[in-house]
Motif scaffolding. Structure first.
Motif, PDB file in Angstrom:
ATOM      1  N   ALA A 213       5.417  45.383  24.554  1.00 13.33           N
ATOM      2  CA  ALA A 213       5.629  44.848  22.909  1.00 13.33           C
ATOM      3  C   ALA A 213       7.816  45.018  22.806  1.00 13.33           C
ATOM      4  O   ALA A 213       7.463  45.553  21.780  1.00 13.33           O
ATOM      5  N   ARG A 214       8.168  44.373  23.045  1.00 14.38           N
ATOM      6  CA  ARG A 214       9.579  44.244  23.637  1.00 14.38           C
ATOM      7  C   ARG A 214      10.368  44.028  22.477  1.00 14.38           C
ATOM      8  O   ARG A 214       9.817  43.022  21.857  1.00 14.38           O
ATOM      9  N   LEU A 215      11.004  45.022  21.741  1.00 15.28           N
ATOM     10  CA  LEU A 215      11.999  44.874  20.745  1.00 15.28           C
ATOM     11  C   LEU A 215      13.149  43.772  21.458  1.00 15.28           C
ATOM     12  O   LEU A 215      13.848  43.704  22.415  1.00 15.28           O
ATOM     13  N   PRO A 216      13.764  42.425  20.018  1.00 16.14           N
ATOM     14  CA  PRO A 216      14.452  41.056  21.038  1.00 16.14           C
ATOM     15  C   PRO A 216      15.508  41.680  20.337  1.00 16.14           C
ATOM     16  O   PRO A 216      16.008  42.511  19.034  1.00 16.14           O
ATOM     17  N   TYR A 217      17.035  41.608  21.401  1.00 15.71           N
ATOM     18  CA  TYR A 217      17.918  42.314  21.170  1.00 15.71           C
ATOM     19  C   TYR A 217      18.739  41.488  21.404  1.00 15.71           C
ATOM     20  O   TYR A 217      18.534  39.461  21.764  1.00 15.71           O
ATOM     21  N   ALA A 218      20.065  41.330  21.656  1.00 19.68           N
ATOM     22  CA  ALA A 218      21.434  40.306  21.331  1.00 19.68           C
ATOM     23  C   ALA A 218      21.549  39.826  23.096  1.00 19.68           C
ATOM     24  O   ALA A 218      22.264  39.301  23.440  1.00 19.68           O
ATOM     25  N   ALA A 219      20.676  40.521  23.975  1.00 22.71           N
ATOM     26  CA  ALA A 219      20.721  40.501  25.223  1.00 22.71           C
ATOM     27  C   ALA A 219      19.585  40.786  26.014  1.00 22.71           C
ATOM     28  O   ALA A 219      18.637  41.326  25.131  1.00 22.71           O
TER      29      ALA A 219
END
Length: 189
Positions: A86-92
């Protein structure tokens, strides 16, 4: 951490004259102090490759609940790691790894590593480890830490842990005495 990480990275980039191409080959490794969502996204938008520990232990605990397969560290049987699903969304695009260590009284302590390291960089940093999970964890373990260790040892060795005086002048004298003792020890070495 506020703006401290950004100011530090910008100052280093100015001194090192890092252009966009150089930033894409520059790895920024930080502890929790540089692991806020804003800091991570800023570093990624600047084009840096990152390997950081997420700042929030509460978030780390929550993300660790999504790990389906905890694997025991081949180098340290007290430590386990697994891929966060359940990864966090980042800019890349990033890889996120939960790491846990069991405390002596039973409960687990969790941390989440956020990485944008490509496989070839991992292979250079940790050439003896093929598994990308452990290669990332071991690459994070390579961060310096020497300065902190030296300061901790000096603080303990010089008896600076809990030496408070009531007056400012007395406290200042203790600090000056400790500084003198530290410098004397370095000189003698």
């Amino acid at each position: 951490m506020g703006q401290a990480l950004r100011e530090l990275v910008q100052a280093a980039a100015a001194v090192l004259e890092l252009d966009e191409a150089c930033r894409q080959r520059t790895i920024v490794r930080t502890d929790r102090g540089g692991g806020s969502e804003d800091d991570i996204n800023w570093l990624l938008r600047q084009g840096y490759v990152i390997l950081v520990k997420n700042i929030s232990w509460q978030r780390a605990h929550k993300l660790a609940q999504s790990v389906a397969d905890w694997r025991v560290d081949p180098r340290d049987p007290q430590r386990q790691a697994g891929w966060v699903t359940a990864r966090l969304p980042y800019a890349a695009v990033t890889q996120q790894i939960a790491v846990r260590i069991q405390k002596t009284d039973g409960p687990w302590v969790y941390a989440v590593l956020v990485s944008s390291l490509p496989a070839d960089a991992l292979a250079q940093l940790v050439p003896d480890t093929v598994d990308p999970l452990w290669a990332t964890v071991y690459a994070y373990d390579l961060r310096s830490g020497g300065l902190e260790t030296i300061n901790r040892n000096d603080k303990q060795g010089l008896g600076l842990a809990k030496r408070n005086k009531r007056s400012f002048q007395a406290q200042e004298m203790l600090a000056l005495r400790a500084q003198f003792a530290y410098n004397l020890l370095l000189w003698v070495r």
